[in-house]
Enzyme design. Sequence first.
Site, PDB file in Angstrom:
ATOM      1  N   ASP A  67       0.679  -1.187   0.179  1.00 42.68           N
ATOM      2  CA  ASP A  67       0.152  -0.138  -0.034  1.00 42.68           C
ATOM      3  C   ASP A  67       0.838   1.336   0.079  1.00 42.68           C
ATOM      4  O   ASP A  67       0.279   2.510  -0.022  1.00 42.68           O
ATOM      5  CB  ASP A  67      -0.841  -0.083   1.025  1.00 42.68           C
ATOM      6  CG  ASP A  67      -0.283  -0.190   2.480  1.00 42.68           C
ATOM      7  OD1 ASP A  67       0.669  -0.774   2.673  1.00 42.68           O
ATOM      8  OD2 ASP A  67      -0.774   0.668   3.687  1.00 42.68           O
ATOM      9  N   HIS A 269      -3.313   7.139   7.417  1.00 39.42           N
ATOM     10  CA  HIS A 269      -3.192   5.824   7.257  1.00 39.42           C
ATOM     11  C   HIS A 269      -4.313   5.151   8.089  1.00 39.42           C
ATOM     12  O   HIS A 269      -4.145   4.459   8.985  1.00 39.42           O
ATOM     13  CB  HIS A 269      -1.630   5.295   7.842  1.00 39.42           C
ATOM     14  CG  HIS A 269      -1.360   4.004   7.381  1.00 39.42           C
ATOM     15  ND1 HIS A 269      -1.603   2.871   8.029  1.00 39.42           N
ATOM     16  CD2 HIS A 269      -0.784   3.448   6.280  1.00 39.42           C
ATOM     17  CE1 HIS A 269      -1.039   1.944   7.534  1.00 39.42           C
ATOM     18  NE2 HIS A 269      -0.589   2.190   6.401  1.00 39.42           N
TER      19      HIS A 269
END
Length: 307
Positions: A67, A269
């Site tokens: 990611d 995040h």
Amino acid sequence: MELWFLGTSAGMPISGRNVTSVALRMPQNRGTFWMFDCGEGTQHQLLRTSFKLSRLEKLFITHLHGDHVFGLPGLLSSRSSLGGTEPLDLHGPQGLREFMETSFRISGTHLNYPLQIHEIVEGKVFEDEAFSVEAAKLDHRIESFGYRIAESPRAGALNTALLADMGVPSGPLYGKLKSGEDVSLEDGRIIRSSDVIGNPLPGRVIVVLGDTKPCASAIQLARGADLLVHEATFSHDLAIKADDYTHSTALQAAETAQAAGAKRLLITHFSSRYKPEDLSGLEAEARSAFPYTDAAIELRPYEIPLN
């Protein structure tokens, strides 16, 4: 200088949130931007901004989880297709070179610009006359770094009141003194720049951390930062889960900012379990320990003012 979040989701994208990437618009006289991480879909996010890939100067990778890097081969390839010819520096952990060279070799990708890959260790990873970048290891399942971007001090203010009292005419002489040059007046007097310029002004400090659980190196790297970017994958009711996966909660991110004496905290995040409407709760949790916190919003500029 401005910070733009191109993705704030952890692990995978969700509707309304992309995976991790941050863009830092450098001062106008530099005319470039830097990036930190490059999750899948990052170049699509860039299309929604005024950033031009040809002006991308440096790209820093915090760690090699997908990611944070799966958008990298495509973005670098597009930079070439869009006419980028200036060299690009790519910094990141051990294994970054193999990842990039394998991706390019298997896909037959060729770049029209020099790509300089730097596999880093802790310490200073870049420095020029205007900025330095320091890296430190964090505490995550794989090697993960944080980056401290420090602007060099700027010349102090010119004491124009003193110059007026001394009878120094305004105009070109002021410019010479401001640039550090001593000047001679028509009456023979010499005005020394050091006597009419104040103390140097501190530069700005931005700290961007990769994935991490709370650790001493995060606090040290963020010491006195004007702006700290810290992951907040979970709310604090999932602190055990966060520890198991070597992530941080919103409260833990705030405690790091408080311990470091940072001026402002942007949390990012966020786990995919948190929808956009849930982020205010994470923000409130962090503000209970560090009031100067905001949950990062994608494609919104966050200005970093001069000190």
